[in-house]
Design an enzyme around this catalytic site. Structure first.
Site, PDB file in Angstrom:
ATOM      1  N   LYS A  13       1.039  -1.612  -0.081  1.00  0.00           N
ATOM      2  CA  LYS A  13       0.261   0.197   0.058  1.00  0.00           C
ATOM      3  C   LYS A  13       0.928   1.871   0.037  1.00  0.00           C
ATOM      4  CE  LYS A  13      -1.817   1.523   4.029  1.00  0.00           C
ATOM      5  NZ  LYS A  13      -1.942   2.701   3.955  1.00  0.00           N
ATOM      6  N   ASN A  14       1.860   0.953   0.792  1.00  0.00           N
ATOM      7  CA  ASN A  14       2.195   2.681   0.546  1.00  0.00           C
ATOM      8  C   ASN A  14       3.930   2.821   0.052  1.00  0.00           C
ATOM      9  OD1 ASN A  14       1.565   2.915   3.559  1.00  0.00           O
ATOM     10  ND2 ASN A  14       3.118   2.707   5.156  1.00  0.00           N
ATOM     11  N   CYS A  50      -4.879   8.945   9.156  1.00  0.00           N
ATOM     12  CA  CYS A  50      -4.658   8.106  10.899  1.00  0.00           C
ATOM     13  C   CYS A  50      -4.181   9.265  11.633  1.00  0.00           C
ATOM     14  CB  CYS A  50      -3.342   7.009  10.856  1.00  0.00           C
ATOM     15  SG  CYS A  50      -4.218   5.218   9.972  1.00  0.00           S
ATOM     16  N   ARG A  59       1.150  14.461  13.567  1.00  0.00           N
ATOM     17  CA  ARG A  59       2.193  14.968  11.196  1.00  0.00           C
ATOM     18  C   ARG A  59       1.319  15.242  10.698  1.00  0.00           C
ATOM     19  NH1 ARG A  59       0.033   8.452   9.690  1.00  0.00           N
ATOM     20  NH2 ARG A  59       1.662   8.688   8.264  1.00  0.00           N
ATOM     21  N   PRO A  60       2.604  16.424  11.150  1.00  0.00           N
ATOM     22  CA  PRO A  60       2.529  17.654  10.492  1.00  0.00           C
ATOM     23  C   PRO A  60       3.622  17.430   9.144  1.00  0.00           C
ATOM     24  CG  PRO A  60       4.718  17.229  12.135  1.00  0.00           C
ATOM     25  CD  PRO A  60       3.749  16.276  12.477  1.00  0.00           C
ATOM     26  N   ASP A 101       5.427  19.945   7.326  1.00  0.00           N
ATOM     27  CA  ASP A 101       6.511  21.081   7.677  1.00  0.00           C
ATOM     28  C   ASP A 101       7.300  20.314   6.504  1.00  0.00           C
ATOM     29  OD1 ASP A 101       6.641  19.165   9.227  1.00  0.00           O
ATOM     30  OD2 ASP A 101       8.194  21.434  10.137  1.00  0.00           O
ATOM     31  N   ASP A 160       5.480   0.940  12.067  1.00  0.00           N
ATOM     32  CA  ASP A 160       3.948   0.118  11.287  1.00  0.00           C
ATOM     33  C   ASP A 160       4.094  -1.324  11.952  1.00  0.00           C
ATOM     34  OD1 ASP A 160       3.230   2.316  10.410  1.00  0.00           O
ATOM     35  OD2 ASP A 160       3.204   1.501   8.198  1.00  0.00           O
ATOM     36  N   ILE A 196       8.770   6.684  16.803  1.00  0.00           N
ATOM     37  CA  ILE A 196       8.462   7.443  15.343  1.00  0.00           C
ATOM     38  C   ILE A 196       6.674   8.963  15.488  1.00  0.00           C
ATOM     39  CG2 ILE A 196       8.168   7.495  12.836  1.00  0.00           C
ATOM     40  CD1 ILE A 196      10.365   6.131  13.692  1.00  0.00           C
ATOM     41  N   ARG A 234      -8.623   0.345   4.595  1.00  0.00           N
ATOM     42  CA  ARG A 234      -7.321   0.942   3.691  1.00  0.00           C
ATOM     43  C   ARG A 234      -5.897   0.294   4.241  1.00  0.00           C
ATOM     44  NH1 ARG A 234      -6.483   5.028   7.186  1.00  0.00           N
ATOM     45  NH2 ARG A 234      -4.721   6.158   6.244  1.00  0.00           N
TER      46      ARG A 234
HETATM   47  C1  UD1 Z   1       4.557   6.927   6.479  1.00  0.00           C
HETATM   48  C2  UD1 Z   1       3.706   5.615   5.989  1.00  0.00           C
HETATM   49  C3  UD1 Z   1       3.316   5.081   7.679  1.00  0.00           C
HETATM   50  C4  UD1 Z   1       4.303   4.993   8.354  1.00  0.00           C
HETATM   51  C5  UD1 Z   1       5.481   5.916   8.870  1.00  0.00           C
HETATM   52  C6  UD1 Z   1       6.913   5.885   9.573  1.00  0.00           C
HETATM   53  C7  UD1 Z   1       2.879   6.000   4.181  1.00  0.00           C
HETATM   54  C8  UD1 Z   1       1.781   6.532   3.276  1.00  0.00           C
HETATM   55  N1  UD1 Z   1       2.649   6.185   5.034  1.00  0.00           N
HETATM   56  O1  UD1 Z   1       4.035   8.156   7.148  1.00  0.00           O
HETATM   57  O2  UD1 Z   1       2.448   3.641   7.406  1.00  0.00           O
HETATM   58  O3  UD1 Z   1       4.134   4.663   9.766  1.00  0.00           O
HETATM   59  O4  UD1 Z   1       5.829   5.802   6.984  1.00  0.00           O
HETATM   60  O5  UD1 Z   1       7.012   4.746   8.703  1.00  0.00           O
HETATM   61  O6  UD1 Z   1       4.069   6.075   3.434  1.00  0.00           O
HETATM   62  N2  UD1 Z   1       7.410  14.828  10.559  1.00  0.00           N
HETATM   63  C9  UD1 Z   1       7.755  16.422  10.749  1.00  0.00           C
HETATM   64  N3  UD1 Z   1       7.758  16.685   9.672  1.00  0.00           N
HETATM   65  C10 UD1 Z   1       6.743  16.330   8.645  1.00  0.00           C
HETATM   66  C11 UD1 Z   1       6.267  14.526   7.920  1.00  0.00           C
HETATM   67  C12 UD1 Z   1       7.338  13.819   8.784  1.00  0.00           C
HETATM   68  O7  UD1 Z   1       7.851  16.096  12.101  1.00  0.00           O
HETATM   69  O8  UD1 Z   1       6.837  17.012   7.007  1.00  0.00           O
HETATM   70  C13 UD1 Z   1       7.815  13.865  11.553  1.00  0.00           C
HETATM   71  C14 UD1 Z   1       6.351  12.694  11.924  1.00  0.00           C
HETATM   72  O9  UD1 Z   1       5.392  13.757  12.626  1.00  0.00           O
HETATM   73  C15 UD1 Z   1       6.810  11.419  12.519  1.00  0.00           C
HETATM   74  C16 UD1 Z   1       8.060  11.594  11.317  1.00  0.00           C
HETATM   75  O10 UD1 Z   1       8.322  13.064  11.362  1.00  0.00           O
HETATM   76  O11 UD1 Z   1       7.187  11.900  14.078  1.00  0.00           O
HETATM   77  C17 UD1 Z   1       8.015  10.293  10.882  1.00  0.00           C
HETATM   78  O12 UD1 Z   1       7.177  10.200   9.777  1.00  0.00           O
HETATM   79  P1  UD1 Z   1       6.773  10.341   7.933  1.00  0.00           P
HETATM   80  O13 UD1 Z   1       8.078   9.505   7.885  1.00  0.00           O
HETATM   81  O14 UD1 Z   1       6.939  11.833   7.616  1.00  0.00           O
HETATM   82  O15 UD1 Z   1       4.654   9.462   7.655  1.00  0.00           O
HETATM   83  P2  UD1 Z   1       5.092   9.010   6.978  1.00  0.00           P
HETATM   84  O16 UD1 Z   1       5.069   9.841   5.288  1.00  0.00           O
HETATM   85  O17 UD1 Z   1       3.415  10.586   7.184  1.00  0.00           O
END
Ligand code: UD1
Length: 426
Positions: free
Chosen positions: A22-23, A123, A128-129, A131, A313, A335, A405
């Site tokens: 999926k991801n 989710c 989940r920012p 930024d 995950d 995470i 999902r």
């Molecule tokens: C993806 C996966 C999700 C998995 C996660 C971590 C998809 C669709 N989803 O989510 O299943 O649990 O990776 O392996 O692929 N963060 C920030 N700022 C940002 C983005 C992220 O601070 O702009 C932080 C998040 O809050 C979190 C960490 O970075 O603490 C990791 O998040 P991220 O790797 O970005 O997760 P996703 O890509 O949302």
């Protein structure tokens, strides 16, 4: 609304086919925006999020066609053709349910020079920012505006110059967005401390097949030499390592023996190491993984981390399994800050789990009993199913749209290996 009813106690045995990831699919689909030629993706899982993403692509004027829509087909093929982009806006009503929609921001900006995307929902596992997605794109020369719940990104006249970005936190999604932006920039971009999950490698492999120039694939430092245009490609989505890991836990908690057909062991070594330490037998070969849990399970300590560490995950599913292990296991979630929502539900089934901040202590072995439980997020839902398979009596899991999902035909796959599980209309 549907619910799942599981009567626990059956020892799982047989073969489960593993679906496309999926991801990975959710970052491969928006790559179609990068070229006017057709991108054909094989081995796509049949999931609500994939259908949602298809609708989103249609909204931009992308033509899509799906093969493999018969109920008996596993692994659908989607052909996407973005000959002309007719809208650069991803509206609220389409993106609100699917956080991954933010992944259209980069490729749309790269192709059309601008992109407007509603701020994502998805989710509920923390704030989940986004930024870092925006900062990376800004580093490549884009201008970002936030208005009325929307993000608007604009490239300067003549296109994005490209640039360097050092991620302060490893982010899978932000790395994906940055890659999909940089491939069409005028110059060279460099990403430091980039995520290196297998799904990122899958994305890089598709981009390279489309003509992108990327160095350092599979490492945390990536160099992307922008090219003028990208071509179409046909590409098969990687197997889902989280689905495979989830069914490994399901098999193990029942003391069963299950083959995960199509699972790729190389992508899930941290999970395999954890399973082996717990006492699960894991045999790897080129076409799949065999799981057997003939004996007692042992406690272990686990900490989630970016790849190649243990996937966040997998945390909830391993926690369920550890409820049946002898002794106290300590699980640290590094995470996401709100990823223990399955704990109170597991406690209702008889699990002995205490949490403090991002640490959970699981004391086993517990005698789990069936209960009425509520699914909260995707992986938490799977942990409840896993516990239910080992519980005495009947468990009802509600709010299973979360499962739909992320797990293709969950109850069908579990029935294949002898689980007593059925979906009923509430
Ligand atoms: C993806 C996966 C999700 C998995 C996660 C971590 C998809 C669709 N989803 O989510 O299943 O649990 O990776 O392996 O692929 N963060 C920030 N700022 C940002 C983005 C992220 O601070 O702009 C932080 C998040 O809050 C979190 C960490 O970075 O603490 C990791 O998040 P991220 O790797 O970005 O997760 P996703 O890509 O949302």
């Amino acid at each position: 609304m549907d619910k799942l009813i599981i009567r626990g106690g059956n020892r799982l045995s047989g073969t489960i086919p593993i679906s496309g990831a999926k991801n990975a699919a959710l970052t491969l689909i928006p790559c179609a925006l990068l070229t006017e030629e057709a991108v054909t993706l094989r081995n796509l899982p049949r999931l609500a999020d994939i259908d949602g993403f298809q609708h989103l692509m249609n909204q931009f004027g992308v033509n899509t066609a799906i093969q493999g829509t018969r109920p008996e087909d596993f692994g659908r093929t989607m052909r996407l053709e973005a000959t002309r982009i007719t809208s650069t806006v991803a509206p609220y009503d389409l993106v609100r349910k699917m956080r991954a929609s933010i992944l259209v921001l980069g490729p749309m900006l790269a192709r059309a020079g601008e992109a407007t995307v509603s701020m994502p929902g998805g989710c509920a596992i923390g704030n989940r920012p986004i930024d870092l997605h925006l900062k990376a794109i800004e580093a490549f020369g884009a201008q970002i505006e936030l208005t009325q719940g929307y993000v608007k990104a604009m490239a300067p006249d003549g296109g994005l110059p490209g640039g360097d970005f050092d991620f302060p936190v490893v982010s899978v999604g932000a790395t994906e967005n940055a890659l999909m932006t940089a491939v069409l920039a005028n110059g060279t971009s460099r990403l430091f401390n980039a995520a290196r999950e297998p799904e990122i490698v899958d994305l890089c492999n598709l981009l390279v097949a489309m003509g992108a120039e990327i160095e350092g694939i599979g490492t945390s430092d990536l160099t992307i030499h922008g090219v003028k245009r990208l071509n179409g490609a046909t590409y098969a989505v990687m197997p889902d390592r989280i689905e495979a890991g989830s069914y490994a836990c399901a098999a193990a908690i029942t003391g069963g023996a299950v083959r995960l057909e199509g699972a790729k062991a190389g992508d899930m070594q941290a999970t395999i190491r954890a399973l082996r330490s717990i006492g699960v037998e894991v045999t790897e070969d080129a076409k799949g993984i065999d799981i057997a849990a003939p004996g007692a399970l042992s406690r272990i300590d686990l900490t989630t981390a970016p790849y190649p560490g243990l996937a966040t995950d997998m945390q909830a599913q391993l926690m369920s399994l550890l409820c049946m292990a002898d002794g106290a296991s300590v699980l640290k979630e590094t995470i996401f800050e709100n990823r223990f929502m399955h704990v109170p539900e597991l406690a209702r089934m008889g699990a002995d789990i205490s949490t403090e901040g991002r640490t959970a202590i699981v004391k086993g072995p517990s005698t789990l009993t069936g209960a009425e439980v509520m699914a909260t997020d995707l992986r938490a839902s799977m942990s409840l199913i896993i516990a239910a398979l080992a519980a005495e009596g009947e468990t009802t899991v509600r709010r299973i749209y979360h499962l739909d999902r992320g797990y293709e035909r969950l109850e069908e796959k579990l029935q294949l290996v002898g689980a007593d599980i059925e979906r009923v209309d509430d």
